[in-house]
Write a protein that holds these residues in place. Structure first.
Motif, PDB file in Angstrom:
ATOM      1  N   TYR A  15       5.471 -79.258   0.746  1.00  0.00           N
ATOM      2  CA  TYR A  15       5.548 -77.958   0.074  1.00  0.00           C
ATOM      3  C   TYR A  15       5.387 -78.180  -1.438  1.00  0.00           C
ATOM      4  O   TYR A  15       5.094 -79.303  -1.877  1.00  0.00           O
ATOM      5  CB  TYR A  15       6.878 -77.266   0.386  1.00  0.00           C
ATOM      6  N   VAL A  16       5.585 -77.124  -2.212  1.00  0.00           N
ATOM      7  CA  VAL A  16       5.491 -77.267  -3.667  1.00  0.00           C
ATOM      8  C   VAL A  16       6.628 -76.517  -4.345  1.00  0.00           C
ATOM      9  O   VAL A  16       7.243 -75.619  -3.769  1.00  0.00           O
ATOM     10  CB  VAL A  16       4.135 -76.745  -4.223  1.00  0.00           C
ATOM     11  N   TRP A  17       6.895 -76.910  -5.593  1.00  0.00           N
ATOM     12  CA  TRP A  17       7.764 -76.137  -6.484  1.00  0.00           C
ATOM     13  C   TRP A  17       7.056 -76.067  -7.824  1.00  0.00           C
ATOM     14  O   TRP A  17       6.323 -76.974  -8.211  1.00  0.00           O
ATOM     15  CB  TRP A  17       9.163 -76.730  -6.563  1.00  0.00           C
ATOM     16  N   HIS A  18       7.239 -74.954  -8.531  1.00  0.00           N
ATOM     17  CA  HIS A  18       6.435 -74.764  -9.739  1.00  0.00           C
ATOM     18  C   HIS A  18       7.000 -73.651 -10.606  1.00  0.00           C
ATOM     19  O   HIS A  18       7.823 -72.837 -10.168  1.00  0.00           O
ATOM     20  CB  HIS A  18       4.976 -74.451  -9.374  1.00  0.00           C
ATOM     21  N   CYS A  19       6.524 -73.621 -11.857  1.00  0.00           N
ATOM     22  CA  CYS A  19       6.759 -72.479 -12.725  1.00  0.00           C
ATOM     23  C   CYS A  19       5.845 -71.349 -12.287  1.00  0.00           C
ATOM     24  O   CYS A  19       4.680 -71.572 -11.977  1.00  0.00           O
ATOM     25  CB  CYS A  19       6.481 -72.855 -14.171  1.00  0.00           C
ATOM     26  N   HIS A  20       6.362 -70.111 -12.276  1.00  0.00           N
ATOM     27  CA  HIS A  20       5.534 -68.989 -11.830  1.00  0.00           C
ATOM     28  C   HIS A  20       4.911 -68.217 -12.988  1.00  0.00           C
ATOM     29  O   HIS A  20       4.373 -67.126 -12.784  1.00  0.00           O
ATOM     30  CB  HIS A  20       6.307 -68.042 -10.916  1.00  0.00           C
ATOM     31  N   MET A  21       4.984 -68.761 -14.205  1.00  0.00           N
ATOM     32  CA  MET A  21       4.071 -68.285 -15.242  1.00  0.00           C
ATOM     33  C   MET A  21       2.729 -68.930 -14.904  1.00  0.00           C
ATOM     34  O   MET A  21       2.586 -70.152 -14.932  1.00  0.00           O
ATOM     35  CB  MET A  21       4.565 -68.668 -16.625  1.00  0.00           C
ATOM     36  N   LEU A  22       1.751 -68.124 -14.537  1.00  0.00           N
ATOM     37  CA  LEU A  22       0.572 -68.660 -13.873  1.00  0.00           C
ATOM     38  C   LEU A  22      -0.244 -69.585 -14.759  1.00  0.00           C
ATOM     39  O   LEU A  22      -0.862 -70.538 -14.271  1.00  0.00           O
ATOM     40  CB  LEU A  22      -0.294 -67.511 -13.350  1.00  0.00           C
ATOM     41  N   GLU A  23      -0.265 -69.317 -16.060  1.00  0.00           N
ATOM     42  CA  GLU A  23      -0.949 -70.234 -16.963  1.00  0.00           C
ATOM     43  C   GLU A  23      -0.245 -71.595 -16.991  1.00  0.00           C
ATOM     44  O   GLU A  23      -0.899 -72.639 -17.100  1.00  0.00           O
ATOM     45  CB  GLU A  23      -1.025 -69.643 -18.378  1.00  0.00           C
ATOM     46  N   HIS A  24       1.065 -71.609 -16.875  1.00  0.00           N
ATOM     47  CA  HIS A  24       1.805 -72.866 -16.810  1.00  0.00           C
ATOM     48  C   HIS A  24       1.555 -73.571 -15.475  1.00  0.00           C
ATOM     49  O   HIS A  24       1.351 -74.787 -15.426  1.00  0.00           O
ATOM     50  CB  HIS A  24       3.301 -72.626 -16.980  1.00  0.00           C
ATOM     51  N   GLU A  25       1.590 -72.800 -14.400  1.00  0.00           N
ATOM     52  CA  GLU A  25       1.388 -73.371 -13.063  1.00  0.00           C
ATOM     53  C   GLU A  25       0.039 -74.072 -12.948  1.00  0.00           C
ATOM     54  O   GLU A  25      -0.067 -75.173 -12.401  1.00  0.00           O
ATOM     55  CB  GLU A  25       1.489 -72.255 -12.031  1.00  0.00           C
TER      56      GLU A  25
END
Length: 509
Positions: free
Chosen positions: A487-497
């Protein structure tokens, strides 16, 4: 953009009908198509991409425990609507410019149906990515009633595909929730809030950077993107006619980077009944609610004594959050126009008790993980955001064991609040605490500068996205399961992601 506010009525996304309802399963087919959308009556129609050729996409409604199969089909043209930055990992010239993969945000699914960023596919599946690409996804919906959403998740271009229009609601319902007698039917309304900028011809604007920083390449990676207008359900600054009675609103922040701090301009109370992944134990009376990108909240607004009046949803969140530029702020969101009388007597309620939550105990946690949020510069001088100071392709370092409970310490070394989303599971926020960033950078030691701060009452429920504030350690607790795999984990500010604040993790057996 100079258009008349509150001129057009709020559209309500249609509910998608299944292709087949068999014994023990339901089957849908969803096509991604280019379409032309009227975002405002004073603008020419806007070319966009939409699930089933509409923006936002149709709402998918399922029952808790219902097995659902969805065939996601890419029927998009070969040229992207928006500028692609080929310097971004996963978006180089050796992959097709138009590729998609769908993630149902908040869904509890096996890895093959989660929308892994490298599991992309093109029109007609002519080309596919590296990881378990499937034509039909399976959703067992083994979760409580909650407000989810489906959106694109293709590596390197997620910010572009969602901005182009690939997003919609995915609602899980249940008999238990229906027994609470909350507002329902036409009085249960989803609100997808996004920001966009449009060119004079009505087309979408997304910024390009000049060629100089990246030799001879034009790039579209910006630290964050903030649009000039606010759209709700795909319409710029709409209005909604409501009866003088109770309504349930499922509010989703679907913006690339913009946070919202929403309130009613009459300072009226609202009643919050849920967080990202389901109902709260009790309703909470609130005057405002802060939503980071991807966060959801269900609220009830009672218009009973306001017949004939007008009330506006307004926003005062800085952009970037929490210490933004005033020129990026937009206050107007949505206007409610209350009719003089109800059509039918309002028999819905706001019950004193909603849903009992199984709170996780710290003493049951088998592992603590210290994970940094980092703000660096790339070789071209552009801002580069990382998780735990690692890029997407670094070896996997988060490998929780199936069924175990862990506590993650999100150590924010950046000036931004980051909405951190973890796939597969929901979690609970334990606390936040200010710490000495300089000392951590020098010695890798957490020195706390203040007391532990409990989560806000509005956050004390099932969450899948958490606001990790600057200069703070945010602690979250979660149990991993019911599935194992990647799976993944991430920042949901899309430019950051996209660049490159996303990491794989693996649940091991």
């Amino acid at each position: 953009m100079n258009v008349t506010k509150y001129k057009d009525s709020l559209p309500i996304p249609p509910v998608l009908k299944p292709i087949n309802e068999g014994e023990g399963f339901t089957y849908y087919k969803v096509e991604m198509k280019e379409c032309k959308v009227s975002v405002h009556s004073e603008l020419p129609k806007t070319p966009m991409w939409g699930y089933e050729g509409i923006f936002p996409g149709p709402t998918i409604e399922v029952e808790s425990g219902e097995r659902v199969y969805i065939k996601w089909e890419n029927q998009l043209p070969p040229v992207h609507l928006l500028p692609i930055d080929f310097t971004v990992h996963g978006a180089h010239h050796n992959v097709p410019p138009v590729r998609t993969v769908v993630h149902v945000h908040g869904a509890v699914v096996e890895p093959e149906s989660d929308g892994y960023p490298d599991a992309w596919f093109t029109n007609g599946y002519q080309q596919v990515g590296e990881k378990f690409v499937k034509q039909v996804y399976q959703y067992d919906n083994c979760m409580n009633a909650c407000t989810l959403w489906d959106h694109d998740h293709a590596i390197g271009i997620t910010r572009l595909n969602i901005y182009a229009g690939l997003a919609g609601f995915f609602l899980v319902k249940s008999e238990k929730e229906r027994s609470l007698n909350l507002p329902t039917g036409e009085y249960d309304i989803p609100l997808l809030i996004q920001d966009r900028t449009f060119n004079q011809d009505g087309s979408l604007y997304y910024p390009k950077q000049p060629k100089e920083p990246v030799e001879e390449l034009e790039t579209s990676i910006v630290p964050e993107f903030f649009g000039e207008t606010i759209l709700v359900n795909g319409k710029v600054w709409p209005y909604l006619e409501v009866e003088p009675r109770k309504y349930r609103f499922r509010v989703l922040n679907g913006s690339n980077s913009r946070f919202y701090r929403l309130k009613l301009d009459r300072d009226q109370y609202m009643f919050q009944i849920s967080t990202d992944r389901g109902l709260l134990p009790q309703p909470i009376g609130i005057r405002e609610i802060t939503l980071a990108p991807a966060e959801r909240v269900d609220i009830i607004i009672d218009f009973s004594n306001l017949g004939g009046k007008r009330i506006t949803f307004i926003n005062d969140a800085p952009a970037p959050f929490p210490n933004g530029d005033a020129e990026n702020e937009i206050s107007d969101v949505l206007q409610f126009r209350i009719l003089p009388e109800v059509v039918y007597i309002d028999t819905s309620s706001i019950p004193a008790q909603l849903e009992q939550l199984p709170f996780l105990s710290e003493k049951n946690a088998v592992k603590r993980r210290d994970l940094t949020l980092n703000h660096l510069k790339d070789k071209y001088g552009r801002e580069l955001m990382l998780l735990d100071n690692k890029g997407w392709d670094a070896p996997i370092s988060e490998n929780p064991k199936l069924g175990t409970t862990e506590i993650w310490y999100l150590i924010n070394l950046t000036p931004d609040t980051h909405p951190i989303h973890i796939h597969l599971i929901d979690f609970q926020i334990l606390d936040r605490r200010e710490f000495n960033v300089d000392k951590y950078n020098k010695e890798k030691v957490i020195e706390y500068l203040g007391p532990s701060m409990a989560p806000e009452p509005q956050e004390r429920g099932r969450k899948d996205t958490v606001r990790a504030n600057p200069n703070e350690v945010t602690r979250i607790i979660m149990q991993f399961g019911p599935y194992s795999g990647l799976y993944v984990w991430h920042c949901h500010m899309l430019e950051h992601e996209d660049y490159e604040m996303m990491r794989p993790y693996i649940v091991i057996r």
